[in-house]
Each structure stands twice: as C-alpha cells, then as structure tokens.
Motif scaffolding. Structure first.
Motif, PDB file in Angstrom:
ATOM      1  N   HIS A 376       0.808  -1.218   0.000  1.00 13.08           N
ATOM      2  CA  HIS A 376       0.000   0.000   0.000  1.00 13.08           C
ATOM      3  C   HIS A 376       0.848   1.278   0.000  1.00 13.08           C
ATOM      4  CE1 HIS A 376      -3.920  -1.948   1.728  1.00 13.08           C
ATOM      5  NE2 HIS A 376      -3.803  -2.083   0.435  1.00 13.08           N
ATOM      6  N   THR A 377       2.088   1.206  -0.449  1.00 12.41           N
ATOM      7  CA  THR A 377       2.961   2.383  -0.419  1.00 12.41           C
ATOM      8  C   THR A 377       3.812   2.409  -1.682  1.00 12.41           C
ATOM      9  OG1 THR A 377       4.769   1.202   0.669  1.00 12.41           O
ATOM     10  CG2 THR A 377       3.136   2.247   2.109  1.00 12.41           C
ATOM     11  N   ASN A 378       4.571   3.496  -1.835  1.00  9.93           N
ATOM     12  CA  ASN A 378       5.601   3.506  -2.868  1.00  9.93           C
ATOM     13  C   ASN A 378       6.664   2.463  -2.531  1.00  9.93           C
ATOM     14  OD1 ASN A 378       4.401   5.535  -4.335  1.00  9.93           O
ATOM     15  ND2 ASN A 378       5.731   7.175  -3.549  1.00  9.93           N
ATOM     16  N   LEU A 396      10.663   4.514  -5.287  1.00 11.86           N
ATOM     17  CA  LEU A 396      10.139   4.503  -6.660  1.00 11.86           C
ATOM     18  C   LEU A 396       8.612   4.495  -6.661  1.00 11.86           C
ATOM     19  CD1 LEU A 396      12.451   1.722  -8.159  1.00 11.86           C
ATOM     20  CD2 LEU A 396      12.703   4.188  -8.499  1.00 11.86           C
ATOM     21  N   ASN A 397       8.061   5.207  -7.612  1.00 15.88           N
ATOM     22  CA  ASN A 397       6.623   5.149  -7.867  1.00 15.88           C
ATOM     23  C   ASN A 397       6.397   4.341  -9.128  1.00 15.88           C
ATOM     24  OD1 ASN A 397       4.017   6.131  -9.228  1.00 15.88           O
ATOM     25  ND2 ASN A 397       3.842   7.019  -7.178  1.00 15.88           N
ATOM     26  N   GLU A 402      12.219   5.714 -13.839  1.00 13.27           N
ATOM     27  CA  GLU A 402      13.261   5.005 -13.100  1.00 13.27           C
ATOM     28  C   GLU A 402      12.755   3.647 -12.617  1.00 13.27           C
ATOM     29  OE1 GLU A 402      17.087   4.454 -11.552  1.00 13.27           O
ATOM     30  OE2 GLU A 402      16.313   6.004 -12.905  1.00 13.27           O
ATOM     31  N   TYR A 403      11.473   3.594 -12.243  1.00 16.25           N
ATOM     32  CA  TYR A 403      10.862   2.325 -11.822  1.00 16.25           C
ATOM     33  C   TYR A 403      10.929   1.313 -12.970  1.00 16.25           C
ATOM     34  CZ  TYR A 403       7.272  -0.948 -10.174  1.00 16.25           C
ATOM     35  OH  TYR A 403       6.600  -2.074  -9.781  1.00 16.25           O
TER      36      TYR A 403
END
Length: 657
Positions: A376-378, A396-397, A402-403
């Motif tokens: 539930h987070t980046n 990272l998103n 970059e992800y």
C-alpha cells in the motif's frame, strides 16, 4: 484466666482447621497453569459451578461425542446454558457439560494415513495438581495393535482476547466473531488455541482444562475395531480410566506430498530470525527454518513464498511514515547492489538456498516472488552502493521512468537465473491486492522487458484480476452470501468455472475478514475444518492465507500487532520449533477430508447426489456459532457409505432421486 486460655485454644483450633481446609482446596502447585489470569471473581466461579453436573470433580467429552469433540473451543469458564437458548440456537447444546457414564465406550472413526483429533475436558471446585494422561496400546480381536506411540497428547492454553487497529478501520469487530468458546470477565476474555506439549499441568479451581489428543493412523495399519484405555491422573483428585474404541476403515488417503489440495500460506523467514534472536541467514536460522518448513509441508503446502525486495508488505503509518504490516517485517532474499559504474547487480544465493531447502522438504510446486510493487505504499529498494560503501534506499513510484528501468534490468537477470537453475516454469511474479490500473502498468513493463513472465503471474485480490493471473486467489468477501458479492466487477462463480476450463489455478483467501467463516484465534473452531470443504463447494483448487508465522514479539502475552488476532499466524513459536494450534490441526483434518472426498469422487464410489450432500453438510451454516458439530461427522459417515446419522436429521432428509 482459664476461660481466656480455653477461648484462645478454641480460636487457635478454628484457625488451624480453616487453614487446613484452605490449603486442601486452594493450595497452589508448581506446575504449568495454562492461562495468565491473576484472579477470578466470585460470580464467575458461580457460573462455572452451575454448569458442572457433579459437585467437585467433573470430566466430560466436549459436544458429548468424542468424534466431534475437537470442533468446539472449550470455554475456560463454562456457564449453564438454558433450554431457551438452545431452542434459539441448537449449536449451543454442544457446550452443555454432560458427565461420562462409567461404563461407556468412547468411539472414534478414521481412515488410514489420516489424523483425527479429540478432546477430554476437566474442571473442579478444587485445585488439580499434576494432571497427566496416558494411553494403553489399542488391540483388535485378531491381536493387531494400534500402537500408543501414534497418539499425541497436548494441553490447550488460553490467551487473552485483544482488539486490533483493523477493527476500527475495516475488519469485523471481536463481537461479530466470537462464540461460546470465548469466556471470562471482559478484562480480559480468554480463548483456548495453542496446544502445549507438557507432561503434566495444574488446573486451578473453577477453570476448565481441555486435553487435546491427536491420533495419527499409519497408512499400513490393518483395518478393524481397536480397543484401548485412556488414563487420567493427578495428585489426590484424579484417577480415572476410560475405554476407547477406534474404528479404522479400509479406505486411506495419500501422503501429504501427493495432496491435490493447493495450500498456499505465506511463510516469513525474517519473523523466525527476529523472534529467536538469530542473525539473518545464519546456520541457526537455517536450521530453525527447516523445522518450520517441515511443519508447513506436513499440511501439503505447495507454494514457496519468496521476497525479491525488502518489505513487500508496507502500510502508511503515523507522521507520514510507513510500517510493515507485520511486527518483524520481511527481509529480501535477493541482495541488491550497485557497482562502481552505477549498474545493478543481484545476488540470488539466499533465494537459491531457500528454494533448495523447501523443495527438498516436498514444497515443490510454485515459487511466488514478492514483489514488483509493495502492498500500500511507494516502493523502497534497499541496496548497497559499492561506490560509497554505504547502504541506501531508492524510493520509486510505479509510474516513474526510473521504476521501469530498474525492474526491466531485474526481470531480465531474474529470468536468466531461473532458467539456469531450472526453476522458471515454477516461478510466478506475485501481486497482493493491487488495483487493476496498477496491474495494467506492471503488465506493460513485464511485456516489454521479459514477456515470458506474462504467463507466470499470481494475484491475490479481486475476481476481475483474472485477466492477468495464471494463478489467482480471490478474496472470499466476493463469494456468494458475502459482503462484497454484489460489488464484484466480475462474478466469482463464472470466473472460477472459466478458469477451471482453462486449467488455471484458482484459490480463495481469508484475511481479517469476513467475520465467518474464518480461522482467527477466537473464531469458532469448526470453521477451520470447514475451509477445505468450501474449496469443494465452489470448485477452487485450494486456499491461501497471507501468513503462517507473522508473530508479535510475544504472541502469548500480546497477541495483536495491527490486524485481528491470529489473522497473521497459525502456529506459535516454541523453544524448538512451532507450537501447533486448534486452528492448525483442524485445517489439516479438513484438507484430509478434501483428499478423501477427491479419491471417492475419482473412483466413483459414491453417487453425485451423496457427494453433493456431503459438501452441503460440511458447509451449511458457515457462521460456526450456529453450526452443530455433528454436521462435520455426518459427512464423514456419508463418505464411508453410512447414512444412518442422516435418517433422523431434520435438516437433511434422504430423498434419493
């Protein structure tokens, strides 16, 4: 003066008599007492006394039937149940305490290569010291022996019932779940769950103590009717023997390594290291991991849960921070590094050793890798930077370039490594409760970088994610009769049917919800054995749960971290390995039912009508508070071609068509 002397002697005599009486009824022993209760109010003692048919010592079979005795949690403080209550809820009759007739023979029925559990309970208005049990060997009329070494005796321990944060946010409250098996003063209430392997225990006055027996029938045991004796002893109060008959049928079930039932429990190796105080991946850690993995394998565990990043299950927390949703969190089995040229390098040595160990123990189907995206987070990638000789974190998103770049590199290296090891066809990329729009983005990254993984995805979540998943576990909240059934974008039953036709694996999962059925610490015990029957009812391959061993730092004293008690662990940590629970034993016995059912269906030993009737018996009243234990015995009789118990049952009249 003489009168004063006589009065003093008389008072002294009264004091001596009173002291002797007090010491006789309330003297505390030095044995194990299986609760953490410091004092019991008088009114609660009165409740217990009213529930007991005899003055003084009481020994009884929970439910009144040894065959079904394991299917209820014995309340630590039983109470008298009125006829009016039973008329409203017939399942309460299972909690009425009935004395065992002195000349009765307690009966069990089993097939070969299965285990069956049973309970005897004991209570008194006097302190019971050094309670212990033993068995004779069991023999039949032909002189064949069922050896007592195949009988395990354990004592049920009671834990406080505690509220969780999830109850204030999304999950059911304790009051929506607990039944008669939970008892106490509400400060706290207590429930029996861990099964302690003690040689003897003490039972304080006005408290019930169940003794849990597990009969493990060898696969080469000769069928027949075997007779043996159970002996209960203690200092002063208890010296009883009971005759027991075990009917061992000619049928048998396969070894656990050959189970058809698809059991997927997420084991956390980091929890084992942290709880026992071992260095991660040290020799002691690996030795203890083997003990726990053996236990999981013994239930027919098929899946190996692995972590390819640090903390795949994180949640938002106070002060804009994040926290693992389990007390000890998850360490990555893959070491991430950046070399001096800023290139990603991956070390799979721990991952490999874990797969090799689990496979050697028989957990030899899918390898599930969590996760390209956290719960539930980046995402926070923990890595070692060789250029600066420091540990760093890269946040990272999922939509970042970059992800995409980072995971493209990882997936290519991971694929090549799996192919080299011969594991690619076993390995799935795992995603837990991700929304469809996130899965769509991830699907695109996988398609561009390593499209071979597109057929190697496992998802736990909503039914509409079926389009992405070769292996799909659907939240039971979307199943018929559950709270989210009407909100399902894709209906569950047609989804399961379509997936079965495509030979795709489909399971269902429970978490802190629904209220019923479930296998929380304080869920009605009968629901644990029902779980595999729900797989039969809805034609899924099996069952998933998010954790096998995500303990708190002290699960016996403080059993809750964030989620409802027991949502995150089936077993408890003992000195030398897992301490089993009522839930864990009954889940196994439900899986064994599934295996017996599957064999009978495959061999066409019963009509489709009788097979459906067995499933209906096992799964009716999915709220275990209202389910009679005899339902879970009638289906067993039916599978063994004995419908005598059904004839007088008002709920299931036999109407052959």
């Amino acid at each position: 003066m003489k009168q004063l002397f006589k009065l003093g002697v008389f008072i002294g005599f009264l004091f001596l008599v009173t002291s002797c009486k007090e010491n006789d009824t309330k003297a505390q022993g030095n044995g194990n007492i299986l609760d953490n209760i410091k004092s019991v109010p008088e009114w609660l003692k009165m409740n217990v006394e009213e529930s007991l048919p005899n003055k003084g010592l009481n020994i009884w079979v929970p439910t009144g039937n040894l065959q079904t005795s394991s299917l209820i949690r014995v309340p630590r403080f039983p109470r008298k149940i009125s006829e009016t209550e039973i008329n409203k809820n017939p399942a309460l009759e299972d909690f009425v305490i009935k004395k065992i007739d002195e000349d009765s023979v307690l009966k069990l029925q089993a097939v070969r290569n299965e285990q069956i559990s049973a309970q005897i309970a004991i209570a008194s208005n006097r302190y019971i010291e050094d309670l212990n049990v033993s068995f004779s060997d069991f023999k039949n009329n032909n002189g064949d022996v069922f050896n007592k070494k195949f009988i395990q005796s354990r004592y049920v321990k009671y834990l406080s019932v505690e509220r969780a944060r999830s109850e204030y946010v999304w999950s059911p409250k304790i009051e929506d779940i607990v039944g008669e098996g939970v008892s106490g003063t509400m400060s706290p209430n207590v429930v029996g769950d861990p099964l302690m392997e003690y040689s003897k225990v003490d039972v304080p006055e006005y408290r019930a103590q169940p003794i849990w027996f597990t009969f493990k029938i060898p696969k080469n045991q000769k069928p027949g009717i075997y007779f043996g004796v159970l002996k209960l002893k203690s200092k002063k109060l208890v010296d009883k023997e009971y005759n027991i008959k075990i009917i061992i049928e000619d049928s048998s079930i396969p070894d656990y390594i050959n189970y058809k039932f698809h059991l997927d429990l997420w084991i956390n190796p980091s929890s084992i290291a942290s709880y026992y105080g071992y260095k991660d991946w040290s020799d002691k850690h690996w030795d203890m991991l083997e003990v726990y993995l053996k236990d999981y394998a013994s239930r027919g565990g098929k899946n190996i849960t692995t972590t390819i990043t640090h903390e795949p299950w994180h949640k938002p927390w106070i002060n804009q921070t994040t926290i693992s949703q389990s007390n000890f969190g998850y360490k990555s089995m893959v070491e991430w590094r950046k070399d001096k040229e800023d290139n990603w390098v991956f070390d799979f040595s721990v991952f490999d050793k874990y797969i090799e160990l689990a496979t050697r123990l028989g957990i030899n189907e899918s390898i599930n890798a969590y996760s390209l995206t956290p719960f539930h987070t980046n995402q926070k990638i923990h890595y070692y930077d060789e250029a600066t000789n420091t540990n760093k974190v890269l946040e990272l998103n999922v939509g970042d370039e970059e992800y995409k770049k980072t995971w493209t590199k990882f997936l290519k290296d991971f694929k090549n490594h799996l192919i080299k090891k011969g594991w690619f066809n076993r390995t799935y990329l795992g995603f837990d409760e991700k929304p469809q729009e996130v899965l769509e983005l991830l699907y695109g990254i996988i398609r561009e970088s390593s499209p071979e993984f597109l057929d190697r995805i496992i998802v736990a979540g909503h039914p509409e994610t079926t389009k992405y998943a070769q292996n799909l576990s659907i939240s039971y909240m979307f199943f018929p009769g559950q709270k989210l059934e009407e909100k399902a974008v894709v209906p569950v039953i047609p989804t399961i049917s379509k997936r079965n036709n495509e030979n795709k694996i489909t399971t269902f999962y429970l978490c802190a919800e629904p209220s019923h059925p479930n296998t929380l610490t304080y869920s009605p015990a009968i629901e644990s054995q029902m779980i595999p029957w729900l797989a039969l009812k809805y034609k899924t391959n099996g069952y998933l749960r998010w954790a096998y061993n995500n303990w708190t730092s002290n699960p016996f004293q403080s059993p809750v971290f964030i989620h409802n008690q027991g949502d995150d662990y089936y077993v408890y940590p003992g000195k030398n390995g897992p301490i089993s629970s009522i839930r864990w034993e009954l889940l196994k016995e439900g899986i064994e039912d599934y295996e017996l059912f599957s064999l009978i269906k495959e061999n066409r030993d019963l009509s489709e009508y009788d097979l459906k009737l067995a499933v209906d018996l096992a799964t009716k009243n999915q709220d275990g508070r209202f389910k009679k234990a005899i339902d879970m015995y009638m289906y067993k009789n039916l599978l063994l071609k004995d419908n005598s118990l059904l004839v007088d049952n008002n709920d299931f009249k036999i109407q052959k068509k």
